[in-house]
Design a protein around this motif. Structure first.
Motif, PDB file in Angstrom:
ATOM      1  N   SER A  34      32.859  38.175  42.409  1.00  0.00           N
ATOM      2  CA  SER A  34      33.178  39.487  41.579  1.00  0.00           C
ATOM      3  C   SER A  34      33.789  39.938  40.581  1.00  0.00           C
ATOM      4  O   SER A  34      33.669  40.791  38.968  1.00  0.00           O
ATOM      5  CB  SER A  34      33.946  40.597  42.857  1.00  0.00           C
ATOM      6  N   GLY A  35      34.085  38.620  40.266  1.00  0.00           N
ATOM      7  CA  GLY A  35      34.640  37.850  38.814  1.00  0.00           C
ATOM      8  C   GLY A  35      33.974  38.302  37.758  1.00  0.00           C
ATOM      9  O   GLY A  35      34.179  38.527  36.476  1.00  0.00           O
ATOM     10  N   TYR A  38      33.309  41.717  36.389  1.00  0.00           N
ATOM     11  CA  TYR A  38      34.208  41.894  35.315  1.00  0.00           C
ATOM     12  C   TYR A  38      33.743  40.851  34.317  1.00  0.00           C
ATOM     13  O   TYR A  38      32.934  41.285  33.108  1.00  0.00           O
ATOM     14  CB  TYR A  38      35.207  41.793  35.645  1.00  0.00           C
ATOM     15  N   ARG A  39      33.270  39.753  34.275  1.00  0.00           N
ATOM     16  CA  ARG A  39      33.024  39.231  33.268  1.00  0.00           C
ATOM     17  C   ARG A  39      31.901  39.480  32.278  1.00  0.00           C
ATOM     18  O   ARG A  39      31.877  39.634  30.843  1.00  0.00           O
ATOM     19  CB  ARG A  39      32.661  37.685  33.847  1.00  0.00           C
ATOM     20  N   SER A  98      39.708  40.069  32.215  1.00  0.00           N
ATOM     21  CA  SER A  98      41.136  40.707  32.611  1.00  0.00           C
ATOM     22  C   SER A  98      41.501  41.622  32.234  1.00  0.00           C
ATOM     23  O   SER A  98      42.677  42.130  32.769  1.00  0.00           O
ATOM     24  CB  SER A  98      42.141  39.003  32.909  1.00  0.00           C
ATOM     25  N   ALA A 101      39.677  44.722  33.488  1.00  0.00           N
ATOM     26  CA  ALA A 101      39.209  45.236  34.983  1.00  0.00           C
ATOM     27  C   ALA A 101      40.921  45.356  35.702  1.00  0.00           C
ATOM     28  O   ALA A 101      41.052  45.904  36.656  1.00  0.00           O
ATOM     29  CB  ALA A 101      40.086  43.266  35.651  1.00  0.00           C
ATOM     30  N   ARG A 107      37.432  50.107  37.398  1.00  0.00           N
ATOM     31  CA  ARG A 107      37.674  49.849  39.016  1.00  0.00           C
ATOM     32  C   ARG A 107      36.647  50.805  40.290  1.00  0.00           C
ATOM     33  O   ARG A 107      35.919  50.110  40.668  1.00  0.00           O
ATOM     34  CB  ARG A 107      38.836  49.201  39.030  1.00  0.00           C
ATOM     35  N   GLY A 127      37.128  36.847  44.559  1.00  0.00           N
ATOM     36  CA  GLY A 127      37.904  38.005  44.211  1.00  0.00           C
ATOM     37  C   GLY A 127      39.127  37.990  43.826  1.00  0.00           C
ATOM     38  O   GLY A 127      40.169  37.013  44.313  1.00  0.00           O
ATOM     39  N   ARG A 128      39.698  39.281  43.541  1.00  0.00           N
ATOM     40  CA  ARG A 128      40.687  39.401  43.352  1.00  0.00           C
ATOM     41  C   ARG A 128      41.282  40.417  44.501  1.00  0.00           C
ATOM     42  O   ARG A 128      42.627  40.105  44.652  1.00  0.00           O
ATOM     43  CB  ARG A 128      41.943  40.072  42.133  1.00  0.00           C
ATOM     44  N   ASP A 129      40.724  41.680  45.051  1.00  0.00           N
ATOM     45  CA  ASP A 129      40.845  42.606  45.491  1.00  0.00           C
ATOM     46  C   ASP A 129      39.850  42.552  46.860  1.00  0.00           C
ATOM     47  O   ASP A 129      39.751  44.007  47.250  1.00  0.00           O
ATOM     48  CB  ASP A 129      41.451  43.956  44.921  1.00  0.00           C
ATOM     49  N   MET A 130      39.255  41.741  47.021  1.00  0.00           N
ATOM     50  CA  MET A 130      38.040  41.727  48.308  1.00  0.00           C
ATOM     51  C   MET A 130      38.671  42.105  49.533  1.00  0.00           C
ATOM     52  O   MET A 130      37.971  42.988  49.787  1.00  0.00           O
ATOM     53  CB  MET A 130      37.316  40.145  48.126  1.00  0.00           C
ATOM     54  N   ARG A 178      46.706  35.265  32.517  1.00  0.00           N
ATOM     55  CA  ARG A 178      46.104  35.557  32.898  1.00  0.00           C
ATOM     56  C   ARG A 178      46.770  36.011  34.360  1.00  0.00           C
ATOM     57  O   ARG A 178      46.722  37.450  34.941  1.00  0.00           O
ATOM     58  CB  ARG A 178      44.820  35.234  33.340  1.00  0.00           C
ATOM     59  N   ASP A 182      46.672  39.800  36.049  1.00  0.00           N
ATOM     60  CA  ASP A 182      46.056  40.217  37.294  1.00  0.00           C
ATOM     61  C   ASP A 182      46.626  40.763  38.209  1.00  0.00           C
ATOM     62  O   ASP A 182      46.714  41.417  39.265  1.00  0.00           O
ATOM     63  CB  ASP A 182      45.321  39.172  37.317  1.00  0.00           C
ATOM     64  N   ARG A 185      48.936  44.556  36.841  1.00  0.00           N
ATOM     65  CA  ARG A 185      48.367  45.646  36.538  1.00  0.00           C
ATOM     66  C   ARG A 185      48.733  46.598  37.668  1.00  0.00           C
ATOM     67  O   ARG A 185      49.228  46.252  39.200  1.00  0.00           O
ATOM     68  CB  ARG A 185      46.886  45.483  36.975  1.00  0.00           C
TER      69      ARG A 185
HETATM   70  O1   DC Z   1      37.852  35.375  39.307  1.00  0.00           O
HETATM   71  P1   DC Z   1      37.329  35.551  37.240  1.00  0.00           P
HETATM   72  O2   DC Z   1      38.093  34.352  36.669  1.00  0.00           O
HETATM   73  O3   DC Z   1      35.529  35.132  37.262  1.00  0.00           O
HETATM   74  O4   DC Z   1      37.952  37.317  36.832  1.00  0.00           O
HETATM   75  C1   DC Z   1      37.839  37.312  36.585  1.00  0.00           C
HETATM   76  C2   DC Z   1      39.178  38.530  35.465  1.00  0.00           C
HETATM   77  O5   DC Z   1      37.962  39.731  36.093  1.00  0.00           O
HETATM   78  C3   DC Z   1      40.121  38.046  36.175  1.00  0.00           C
HETATM   79  O6   DC Z   1      40.955  37.723  35.416  1.00  0.00           O
HETATM   80  C4   DC Z   1      40.042  39.579  36.915  1.00  0.00           C
HETATM   81  C5   DC Z   1      39.497  40.053  36.751  1.00  0.00           C
HETATM   82  N1   DC Z   1      38.748  40.359  38.826  1.00  0.00           N
HETATM   83  C6   DC Z   1      39.292  41.957  38.861  1.00  0.00           C
HETATM   84  O7   DC Z   1      40.152  42.452  38.485  1.00  0.00           O
HETATM   85  N2   DC Z   1      38.808  41.713  40.641  1.00  0.00           N
HETATM   86  C7   DC Z   1      37.942  41.278  41.129  1.00  0.00           C
HETATM   87  N3   DC Z   1      37.810  41.317  41.981  1.00  0.00           N
HETATM   88  C8   DC Z   1      37.725  39.720  40.542  1.00  0.00           C
HETATM   89  C9   DC Z   1      38.324  39.398  39.210  1.00  0.00           C
END
Ligand code: DC
Length: 218
Positions: A34-35, A38-39, A98, A101, A107, A127-130, A178, A182, A185
């Protein structure tokens, strides 16, 4: 039909990508990085000369962009038909990702794109919020982390291995910055799902983390 999902959330540089890809391959499941979504958005925003701080304009870019993923051994991403794979892994892209996102509207727009990856026979989503927002009903959830110092060290070795000059102190600062963005937020911050298994990989090899995750599924 309930399509199984394994979620792997955690801060940047904890090894989520390597572990998720290996587990997905072993199981023959689909993989969502998922990153990279956002990238890709960050790359689109920068390419179009849109100000990263302009939430409304960034959301318009998110709404209009088309992404194609080829999740083979190496992830290949096309943004509006153009291969952007070489730019995806850059530190500057991660830092810009970041920022974009953190916008709630962004989102919301990108949520369905992520849910669409849930296809048979199963999905590994990183990811972060999967586990908290995108797939809260996932059967198995992992929160994978490591100390900031260890994550910076790994990234340093990875960059130097590729012949890219890196500065350990700078990398550590960027990782901490970062993490802060993350986790602090308001929308979908990086938090561990209450039903996730916590794995600290600071003193583990990636192979042993992969084994631990595969054991969970078995
Ligand atoms: O996992 P990554 O480093 O490729 O993610 C890049 C940025 O994307 C990370 O700093 C925060 C955001 N991100 C997010 O907010 N939610 C996700 N599910 C994945 C990434």
């Amino acid at each position: 039909m309930n399509i199984p999902v394994l979620t792997i959330d955690g801060p940047s540089g904890a090894g989520k990508g390597t572990v998720s890809r290996a587990v997905a391959k072993k199981l023959g499941w689909n993989y969502l990085d998922s990153g990279s979504i956002y990238r890709s958005l960050a790359i689109a925003v920068l390419k179009q000369g849109v100000d990263l701080e302009n939430e409304t304009e960034v959301a318009k870019v998110a709404q209009a962009m088309t992404l194609e993923f080829d999740c083979g051994d190496e992830l290949i991403v096309k943004l509006n038909g153009e291969d952007i794979t070489p730019q995806l892994g850059l530190e500057s892209t991660g830092n810009a990702a970041s920022i974009v996102a953190a916008y709630p509207g962004v989102r919301r727009i990108l949520l369905q794109k992520q849910k669409d990856f849930r296809r048979l026979p199963g999905l590994v989503a990183d990811g972060r919020d999967m586990g908290t927002v995108v797939f809260p009903d996932a059967e198995i959830k992992v929160f994978l982390t490591a100390s900031a110092a260890e994550r910076a060290q790994r990234r340093y070795k990875q960059l130097m291995g590729k012949g890219i000059h890196a500065n350990l102190k700078l990398l550590t600062n960027e990782i901490e910055e970062r993490d802060r963005r993350d986790t602090e937020r308001k929308t979908s911050p990086l938090v561990m799902a209450s039903d996730a298994l916590y794995i600290d990989s600071s003193d583990m090899t990636l192979d042993s983390v992969i084994d631990e995750v595969l054991n969970l599924i078995r």
